[in-house]
Design a protein around this motif. Structure first.
Motif, PDB file in Angstrom:
ATOM      1  N   GLY A  22       3.554 -13.229 -34.972  1.00 13.13           N
ATOM      2  CA  GLY A  22       4.833 -12.943 -35.590  1.00 13.13           C
ATOM      3  C   GLY A  22       5.948 -12.527 -34.642  1.00 13.13           C
ATOM      4  O   GLY A  22       7.040 -12.189 -35.097  1.00 13.13           O
ATOM      5  N   LYS A  23       5.719 -12.567 -33.334  1.00 14.38           N
ATOM      6  CA  LYS A  23       6.713 -12.096 -32.370  1.00 14.38           C
ATOM      7  C   LYS A  23       7.527 -13.216 -31.718  1.00 14.38           C
ATOM      8  O   LYS A  23       8.412 -12.947 -30.920  1.00 14.38           O
ATOM      9  CB  LYS A  23       6.038 -11.272 -31.265  1.00 14.38           C
ATOM     10  N   GLY A  52       3.366 -23.973 -35.939  1.00  7.23           N
ATOM     11  CA  GLY A  52       2.396 -23.155 -36.659  1.00  7.23           C
ATOM     12  C   GLY A  52       1.710 -22.090 -35.820  1.00  7.23           C
ATOM     13  O   GLY A  52       0.744 -21.482 -36.269  1.00  7.23           O
ATOM     14  N   THR A  53       2.193 -21.866 -34.584  1.00  4.51           N
ATOM     15  CA  THR A  53       1.559 -20.872 -33.710  1.00  4.51           C
ATOM     16  C   THR A  53       2.636 -19.994 -33.068  1.00  4.51           C
ATOM     17  O   THR A  53       3.825 -20.214 -33.267  1.00  4.51           O
ATOM     18  CB  THR A  53       0.749 -21.534 -32.571  1.00  4.51           C
ATOM     19  N   ASP A  54       2.199 -19.037 -32.296  1.00  9.98           N
ATOM     20  CA  ASP A  54       3.104 -18.216 -31.492  1.00  9.98           C
ATOM     21  C   ASP A  54       3.003 -18.592 -30.022  1.00  9.98           C
ATOM     22  O   ASP A  54       3.333 -17.805 -29.143  1.00  9.98           O
ATOM     23  CB  ASP A  54       2.778 -16.727 -31.704  1.00  9.98           C
TER      24      ASP A  54
END
Length: 106
Positions: A22-23, A52-54
């Protein structure tokens, strides 16, 4: 533009990393802030996100390695310090020389 300009290659600073869950959005804002401090020799920046990823990749183009180093101001370092805690682990960074550029035909 003279012949020597055609012999000179740009350089790319590449950073590959993953942010804590979430960052990514917070890191993107800091990235944009850091890039806005660049001046001499800066040729462009791209921030890529794996859908879909960080996970992400930063590609920043420079006229020379010296220009890249010269742009690491106190303001830039301060922004980078704010960004580092957002990473799941420190990013892998490498500098590459651009040796071939192919553009689409118009």
């Amino acid at each position: 533009m003279d012949f020597q300009d055609f012999l000179r290659h740009q350089f790319a600073h590449i950073a590959i990393g993953e942010f804590k869950p979430g960052k990514f959005e917070a890191a993107k804002k800091l990235y944009e802030e850091a890039v806005s401090t660049y001046s001499t020799g800066f040729k462009g920046a791209y921030l890529l996100q794996e859908p879909g990823t960080d996970k992400g990749i930063s590609v920043i183009f420079w006229e020379s390695v010296e220009d890249m180093t010269a742009n690491q101001s106190e303001v830039y370092q301060s922004i980078l310090k704010k960004m580092m805690p957002l990473f799941a682990e420190p990013p892998e960074t490498v500098v590459y020389e651009l040796v071939c550029e192919i553009k689409p035909k118009e």
